[in-house]
Design a protein around this motif. Structure first.
Motif, short mmCIF file in Angstrom:
data_model
loop_
_atom_site.label_atom_id
_atom_site.label_comp_id
_atom_site.label_asym_id
_atom_site.label_seq_id
_atom_site.Cartn_x
_atom_site.Cartn_y
_atom_site.Cartn_z
N ASP A 16 8.12 -21.01 5.88
CA ASP A 16 6.89 -20.27 5.60
C ASP A 16 7.15 -18.79 5.84
O ASP A 16 7.80 -18.41 6.82
N CYS A 17 6.64 -17.95 4.97
CA CYS A 17 6.77 -16.52 5.17
C CYS A 17 5.56 -15.83 4.56
O CYS A 17 4.67 -16.46 4.01
N GLU A 18 5.52 -14.52 4.70
CA GLU A 18 4.45 -13.71 4.12
C GLU A 18 5.08 -12.67 3.21
O GLU A 18 6.10 -12.06 3.56
N ALA A 19 4.50 -12.49 2.03
CA ALA A 19 5.01 -11.52 1.07
C ALA A 19 4.10 -10.29 1.07
O ALA A 19 2.89 -10.42 0.89
N TRP A 20 4.68 -9.14 1.32
CA TRP A 20 3.98 -7.87 1.22
C TRP A 20 4.47 -7.17 -0.04
O TRP A 20 5.67 -7.15 -0.33
N ARG A 21 3.52 -6.56 -0.79
CA ARG A 21 3.90 -5.90 -2.04
C ARG A 21 3.26 -4.52 -2.15
O ARG A 21 2.10 -4.34 -1.78
N TRP A 22 4.06 -3.59 -2.68
CA TRP A 22 3.60 -2.22 -2.90
C TRP A 22 3.91 -1.78 -4.33
O TRP A 22 4.96 -2.11 -4.87
N PRO A 23 3.02 -0.98 -4.95
CA PRO A 23 3.35 -0.38 -6.26
C PRO A 23 4.26 0.83 -6.06
O PRO A 23 4.20 1.51 -5.02
N LEU A 24 5.10 1.09 -7.05
CA LEU A 24 5.94 2.29 -7.07
C LEU A 24 5.77 2.94 -8.44
O LEU A 24 5.94 2.27 -9.46
N PRO A 25 5.43 4.23 -8.49
CA PRO A 25 5.14 4.87 -9.78
C PRO A 25 6.24 4.76 -10.82
O PRO A 25 5.95 4.67 -12.01
N LEU A 26 7.51 4.76 -10.40
CA LEU A 26 8.60 4.68 -11.38
C LEU A 26 8.60 3.39 -12.18
O LEU A 26 9.05 3.36 -13.32
N TRP A 27 8.15 2.31 -11.55
CA TRP A 27 8.16 1.00 -12.19
C TRP A 27 6.76 0.40 -12.12
O TRP A 27 6.50 -0.50 -11.33
N ALA B 266 -0.14 0.82 3.76
CA ALA B 266 -0.57 -0.58 3.80
C ALA B 266 -0.18 -1.27 2.50
O ALA B 266 -0.29 -0.67 1.42
N PRO B 267 0.29 -2.51 2.56
CA PRO B 267 0.66 -3.21 1.32
C PRO B 267 -0.53 -3.34 0.37
O PRO B 267 -1.67 -3.52 0.82
N GLU B 268 -0.25 -3.29 -0.91
CA GLU B 268 -1.29 -3.53 -1.92
C GLU B 268 -1.80 -4.96 -1.82
O GLU B 268 -2.97 -5.24 -2.03
N SER B 269 -0.88 -5.88 -1.50
CA SER B 269 -1.26 -7.29 -1.34
C SER B 269 -0.40 -7.92 -0.27
O SER B 269 0.73 -7.51 -0.02
N ARG B 270 -0.96 -8.96 0.36
CA ARG B 270 -0.25 -9.77 1.34
C ARG B 270 -0.60 -11.21 1.03
O ARG B 270 -1.77 -11.55 0.85
N SER B 271 0.41 -12.07 0.94
CA SER B 271 0.14 -13.47 0.60
C SER B 271 1.13 -14.38 1.30
O SER B 271 2.27 -14.00 1.57
N ALA B 272 0.65 -15.60 1.61
CA ALA B 272 1.53 -16.60 2.22
C ALA B 272 2.48 -17.13 1.16
O ALA B 272 2.12 -17.25 -0.02
N ARG B 273 3.70 -17.43 1.55
CA ARG B 273 4.70 -17.94 0.62
C ARG B 273 5.51 -19.01 1.32
O ARG B 273 5.81 -18.90 2.51
#
Length: 197
Positions: free
Chosen positions: A89-100, A76-83
């Motif tokens: 109009d779109c939705e942004a999904w974001r995930w953390p990655l340990p390398l960065w 599941a994405p760490e965050s979801r937000s309207a953009r």
């Protein structure tokens, strides 16, 4: 024991996905990629195999859509937000990655669920790099949008592959002389710059 002895048929994991990102970046920056691969405890064979499996998933006629594929691999994405981008109009999904840890992998989805864009962006609250001169443009130092803002107006350039982007702009060198620059990005992260003229 080498990590390339992992059993066949195992799930595709966030570790594998980071190897996919690194595989594409290796074309420009083999040194940092080798360091990052070792940090992940993965072999060169692991990286090649992760990329092969990813490409098979992407190209499969019976595979999941891009959004479902990212959810299955990254969770599941760490965050979801309207953009809103221009008139779209779109939705942004974001995930953390340990390398960065200061970045997030972002996917932009259209209202119909189609993926418009997929790349690394700065994590909310993480300090943006100070980009003032050519010397600040080291590999992996910034994202596409950070370079475009710092050296506006920047002109987007077509990348050499679907996960690559380019920007053309002017930036001062160490002596304050403004230079024409082309910056190349892979998965949204700066890989290299070239000065024209």
């Amino acid at each position: 024991m080498p990590s390339d002895t992992r059993p066949a048929g195992r799930p595709f994991t966030p570790l594998d996905f980071q190897l996919v990102l690194l595989r594409r970046m290796a074309d420009h920056n083999p040194g940092p990629v080798e360091d990052a691969r070792r940090e992940l405890g993965a072999s060169l064979t692991d990286m090649r195999e992760a990329n092969r499996r990813w490409q098979a998933m992407v190209r499969s006629p019976h595979g999941r859509g891009a959004a479902a594929r990212y959810r299955s691999v990254l969770g599941a994405p760490e965050s979801r937000s309207a953009r809103r981008i221009g008139d779209l109009d779109c939705e942004a999904w974001r995930w953390p990655l340990p390398l960065w840890p200061a970045l997030r992998f972002e996917v932009l989805l259209a209202p119909d669920g189609a993926v418009w864009n997929e790349w690394l962006v700065r994590a909310p609250g993480a300090p943006a790099p100070a980009l003032r001169t050519l010397d600040d443009l080291a590999p992996w130092s910034c994202t596409v949008d950070e370079a475009a803002r710092a050296f506006a107006p920047a002109r987007p350039l077509e990348g050499s592959a679907p996960t690559r982007w380019g920007l053309a702009f002017t930036a001062p060198d160490g002596e304050g002389v403004r230079r024409e620059v082309v910056a190349e990005f892979t998965w949204g992260l700066l890989q290299r710059t070239a000065v024209r003229g």
